[in-house]
Write a protein that holds these residues in place. Structure first.
Motif, PDB file in Angstrom:
ATOM      1  N   GLN A 293       0.833  -1.210   0.000  1.00 40.30           N
ATOM      2  CA  GLN A 293       0.000   0.000   0.000  1.00 40.30           C
ATOM      3  C   GLN A 293       0.865   1.256   0.000  1.00 40.30           C
ATOM      4  OE1 GLN A 293      -2.173  -1.932   3.288  1.00 40.30           O
ATOM      5  NE2 GLN A 293      -3.958  -0.807   2.553  1.00 40.30           N
ATOM      6  N   ALA A 294       1.984   1.184   0.708  1.00 39.61           N
ATOM      7  CA  ALA A 294       2.901   2.339   0.708  1.00 39.61           C
ATOM      8  C   ALA A 294       3.379   2.625  -0.713  1.00 39.61           C
ATOM      9  CB  ALA A 294       4.088   2.059   1.625  1.00 39.61           C
ATOM     10  N   ARG A 295       3.774   1.575  -1.425  1.00 38.31           N
ATOM     11  CA  ARG A 295       4.265   1.770  -2.801  1.00 38.31           C
ATOM     12  C   ARG A 295       3.167   2.295  -3.710  1.00 38.31           C
ATOM     13  NH1 ARG A 295       7.532  -2.812  -1.386  1.00 38.31           N
ATOM     14  NH2 ARG A 295       5.956  -4.312  -2.024  1.00 38.31           N
ATOM     15  N   TYR A 296       1.945   1.848  -3.474  1.00 37.65           N
ATOM     16  CA  TYR A 296       0.821   2.315  -4.287  1.00 37.65           C
ATOM     17  C   TYR A 296       0.722   3.844  -4.221  1.00 37.65           C
ATOM     18  CZ  TYR A 296      -4.059   3.322  -5.507  1.00 37.65           C
ATOM     19  OH  TYR A 296      -5.190   3.859  -6.063  1.00 37.65           O
ATOM     20  N   TYR A 297       0.839   4.396  -3.023  1.00 32.35           N
ATOM     21  CA  TYR A 297       0.696   5.848  -2.882  1.00 32.35           C
ATOM     22  C   TYR A 297       1.962   6.596  -3.297  1.00 32.35           C
ATOM     23  CZ  TYR A 297      -3.889   5.378  -0.865  1.00 32.35           C
ATOM     24  OH  TYR A 297      -5.229   5.115  -0.692  1.00 32.35           O
ATOM     25  N   PHE A 298       3.127   6.008  -3.075  1.00 33.45           N
ATOM     26  CA  PHE A 298       4.342   6.658  -3.559  1.00 33.45           C
ATOM     27  C   PHE A 298       4.326   6.751  -5.087  1.00 33.45           C
ATOM     28  CE2 PHE A 298       6.697   5.075   0.449  1.00 33.45           C
ATOM     29  CZ  PHE A 298       6.438   6.273   1.110  1.00 33.45           C
ATOM     30  N   ARG A 299       3.797   5.703  -5.746  1.00 36.97           N
ATOM     31  CA  ARG A 299       3.703   5.732  -7.217  1.00 36.97           C
ATOM     32  C   ARG A 299       2.712   6.808  -7.666  1.00 36.97           C
ATOM     33  NH1 ARG A 299       3.865  -0.278  -6.805  1.00 36.97           N
ATOM     34  NH2 ARG A 299       5.956  -0.921  -7.464  1.00 36.97           N
ATOM     35  N   LYS A 300       1.589   6.924  -6.958  1.00 41.91           N
ATOM     36  CA  LYS A 300       0.630   7.978  -7.310  1.00 41.91           C
ATOM     37  C   LYS A 300       1.280   9.352  -7.155  1.00 41.91           C
ATOM     38  CE  LYS A 300      -3.834   7.562  -6.337  1.00 41.91           C
ATOM     39  NZ  LYS A 300      -4.482   7.173  -7.594  1.00 41.91           N
ATOM     40  N   ALA A 301       2.132   9.465  -6.161  1.00 46.40           N
ATOM     41  CA  ALA A 301       2.833  10.737  -5.942  1.00 46.40           C
ATOM     42  C   ALA A 301       3.778  11.048  -7.084  1.00 46.40           C
ATOM     43  CB  ALA A 301       3.584  10.701  -4.606  1.00 46.40           C
ATOM     44  N   TYR A 302       4.570  10.050  -7.524  1.00 47.83           N
ATOM     45  CA  TYR A 302       5.539  10.391  -8.575  1.00 47.83           C
ATOM     46  C   TYR A 302       4.872  10.508  -9.943  1.00 47.83           C
ATOM     47  CZ  TYR A 302       6.538   5.512 -10.267  1.00 47.83           C
ATOM     48  OH  TYR A 302       6.482   4.251 -10.807  1.00 47.83           O
ATOM     49  N   HIS A 303       3.666   9.986 -10.114  1.00 46.78           N
ATOM     50  CA  HIS A 303       2.945  10.253 -11.370  1.00 46.78           C
ATOM     51  C   HIS A 303       2.583  11.734 -11.466  1.00 46.78           C
ATOM     52  CE1 HIS A 303       2.856   6.280 -12.956  1.00 46.78           C
ATOM     53  NE2 HIS A 303       2.132   5.774 -11.972  1.00 46.78           N
ATOM     54  N   LEU A 304       2.350  12.361 -10.308  1.00 46.02           N
ATOM     55  CA  LEU A 304       2.064  13.798 -10.293  1.00 46.02           C
ATOM     56  C   LEU A 304       3.338  14.633 -10.325  1.00 46.02           C
ATOM     57  CD1 LEU A 304      -0.818  14.029  -7.639  1.00 46.02           C
ATOM     58  CD2 LEU A 304      -1.014  14.196 -10.124  1.00 46.02           C
ATOM     59  N   ASN A 305       4.437  14.060  -9.829  1.00 47.29           N
ATOM     60  CA  ASN A 305       5.694  14.807  -9.767  1.00 47.29           C
ATOM     61  C   ASN A 305       6.857  13.877 -10.136  1.00 47.29           C
ATOM     62  OD1 ASN A 305       7.683  16.658  -9.282  1.00 47.29           O
ATOM     63  ND2 ASN A 305       7.359  16.795  -7.076  1.00 47.29           N
ATOM     64  N   PRO A 306       6.973  13.557 -11.426  1.00 50.65           N
ATOM     65  CA  PRO A 306       7.945  12.532 -11.849  1.00 50.65           C
ATOM     66  C   PRO A 306       9.410  12.926 -11.678  1.00 50.65           C
ATOM     67  CG  PRO A 306       6.910  13.572 -13.750  1.00 50.65           C
ATOM     68  CD  PRO A 306       6.176  14.065 -12.549  1.00 50.65           C
ATOM     69  N   ASP A 307       9.677  14.203 -11.421  1.00 43.92           N
ATOM     70  CA  ASP A 307      11.063  14.640 -11.262  1.00 43.92           C
ATOM     71  C   ASP A 307      11.528  14.621  -9.804  1.00 43.92           C
ATOM     72  OD1 ASP A 307      11.417  15.103 -13.987  1.00 43.92           O
ATOM     73  OD2 ASP A 307      10.531  17.097 -13.845  1.00 43.92           O
ATOM     74  N   ASP A 308      10.653  14.206  -8.904  1.00 44.83           N
ATOM     75  CA  ASP A 308      11.027  14.157  -7.489  1.00 44.83           C
ATOM     76  C   ASP A 308      11.691  12.819  -7.193  1.00 44.83           C
ATOM     77  OD1 ASP A 308      11.327  14.224  -4.773  1.00 44.83           O
ATOM     78  OD2 ASP A 308       9.290  14.867  -4.330  1.00 44.83           O
ATOM     79  N   GLU A 309      13.020  12.812  -7.185  1.00 50.00           N
ATOM     80  CA  GLU A 309      13.745  11.550  -7.040  1.00 50.00           C
ATOM     81  C   GLU A 309      13.531  10.909  -5.678  1.00 50.00           C
ATOM     82  OE1 GLU A 309      16.632  14.512  -5.288  1.00 50.00           O
ATOM     83  OE2 GLU A 309      15.294  14.505  -7.022  1.00 50.00           O
TER      84      GLU A 309
END
Length: 472
Positions: A293-309
């Motif tokens: 579940q943690a990865r699910y939300y981290f992925r949703k986050a980087y879809h909105l901000n793909p440059d945030d390493e």
């Protein structure tokens, strides 16, 4: 709400007004223009950034209506915008003779002093006038004074001004918004708590006062009290986005992750999705060891901000906690590609390679890390550790020597040197290094045990550790 016909009528009316003014300016026949008309014409040119035309229109208006303080103030404001401060001051003196109680006169005069870097004059003027005026006028002068103190970097006085506004007008939204920031900036949380409690006692449905009370408690790390205040703010306004954000943060601070998740989910219902909200949700699930579940939300986050390493790094961290090293490497490589200077990503990558006994890949990254961060004890000690695990004891000693020259001797180097010496059969030298390390940092002995568990099979090591423990 204005409909299309109203907008069209006003647009044509303004166009006609501008045409009449241009006829006047060019000496052609024209209709009579009153004070309000000149005001609209000045505003039109000002909005178009045609400041010289706006000033010219003001001058025509003042010729027609020399005692109209509104037109004089308009011209003074335009002169300030174009940095003609002395000319603006002359106009404002005319206004003062006509209407000394016009608040705009004093605000513009303060702007002139600021433009001329005469901050003390601006402060004295606004302080004096704030005592003369009442109601909204006093509020406006105090807010202007707060901005002057901000410009002078007298930050405690900014807080004082905003406090005076709220004591005078408890519901002023501008002051309530601003004092939230200045409370944190000046560290005056206890004073803010007293102020906002007093406001709430008189005006219990002031949502911003409840919110500010919550942020003040949060600044003092009184998270339970902060949560209570945010809940009251939400009770007044159930769409108060920042109250949900701060309340979720407070829950996370006290490790109440299910409550934080519920609060963040409520935020998603009322506001646009944001990467920081998804990241916070991922953090909560990660802390509960719910890594999928943690990865699910981290992925949703980087879809909105793909440059945030950092988001790729956070996903990698969840895989590392599951000891899924290949999956972690994939995300760490993406993070490292975006930010090649991050030491954290290099060390994490190397740990993944070491765990898979891929020492060549680990060493490649570590040598690059040493090149980019030559003063880092962490990267240099990690390089020695990797060389030890790969069985390159001699090269490990070479790198230790370089590390000491670059960063000075450290207990971790002494423990690692001990491991290298013991593993290569040089027990006497190894025990000497261990003695030095135990004298310098006895609690770090676990660095030796973690790197080289077989060290505990040496009687000399056991005796030396026991002796130092007894001496302590």
């Amino acid at each position: 709400m204005m409909n299309e016909n109203q907008f069209s009528d006003e647009f044509h009316s303004l166009n006609e007004l501008i045409q009449q003014y241009e006829n006047l300016r060019d000496g052609r026949a024209h209709a009579f223009l009153d004070e309000d008309s000149f005001e609209q014409i000045i505003d039109y040119y000002d909005d178009q950034d045609q400041l010289q035309y706006a000033i010219q229109a003001a001058e025509y208006g003042i010729e027609q209506f020399p005692y109209c303080s509104l037109l004089l103030l308009k011209k003074a404001n335009l002169l300030i915008e174009t940095r003609h401060y002395q000319d603006a001051l002359g106009i404002l003196e005319r206004v003062e003779a006509l209407d000394p109680m016009d608040i705009n006169l004093h605000v513009l005069k303060a702007d002139v002093y600021l433009g001329m870097n005469q901050h003390e004059k601006a402060i004295k003027l606004l302080e004096t006038q704030a005592l003369r005026f009442e109601g909204e006028d006093r509020t406006d002068l105090l807010l202007e004074l707060a901005d002057v103190y901000d410009d002078c970097e007298e930050f405690d006085k900014v807080f004082d001004c905003l406090k005076r506004v709220l004591e005078h007008e408890p519901g002023n939204e501008e002051a309530l918004h601003k004092i939230c920031f200045w409370t944190e900036f000046t560290g005056r949380a206890e004073e803010s708590i007293r102020l906002h409690k007093a406001i709430i006692d008189e005006h219990p449905y002031t949502e911003l006062a409840w919110f500010n009370l919550g942020t003040a408690y949060q600044g003092l790390k009184l998270y339970e009290k902060a949560i209570d205040a945010y809940q009251y703010a939400i009770a007044v306004n159930d769409k108060f986005e920042y109250a949900y954000r701060n309340m979720a943060d407070a829950y996370m601070r006290i490790r109440k992750y299910p409550e934080a998740i519920e609060t963040l989910q409520r935020h998603l219902e009322i506001a646009r999705p944001e990467d920081v909200i998804y990241e916070a949700l991922g953090h909560c699930y990660e802390k509960q060891k719910k890594y999928d579940q943690a990865r699910y939300y981290f992925r949703k986050a980087y879809h909105l901000n793909p440059d945030d390493e950092r988001l790729y790094y956070r996903i990698a961290s969840t895989f590392m906690q599951e000891e899924n090293w290949p999956a972690a490497v994939k995300y760490l490589q993406t993070a490292h590609k975006i930010n090649v200077l991050s030491l954290e990503y290099v060390l994490a990558l190397c740990e993944c390679f070491i765990q898979q006994e891929q020492y060549k890949d680990a060493l490649t990254h570590l040598l690059e890390g040493v090149r980019l961060h030559p003063a880092s004890v962490r990267v240099r000690s990690c390089l020695v550790r990797c060389l030890f695990l790969a069985g390159f004891y001699e090269e490990g000693e070479v790198q230790l020597d370089r590390a000491r020259k670059a960063t000075g001797d450290k207990p971790v180097y002494q423990y690692y040197h001990c491991a290298l010496l013991l593993a290569s059969g040089r027990t006497k030298e190894g025990l000497l290094q261990l003695d030095l390390a135990l004298s310098a940092a006895p609690r770090q002995v676990k660095k030796l045990i973690t790197l080289y568990p077989a060290a505990l099979q040496h009687k000399g090591v056991i005796d030396l550790i026991a002796r130092h423990k007894h001496n302590r």
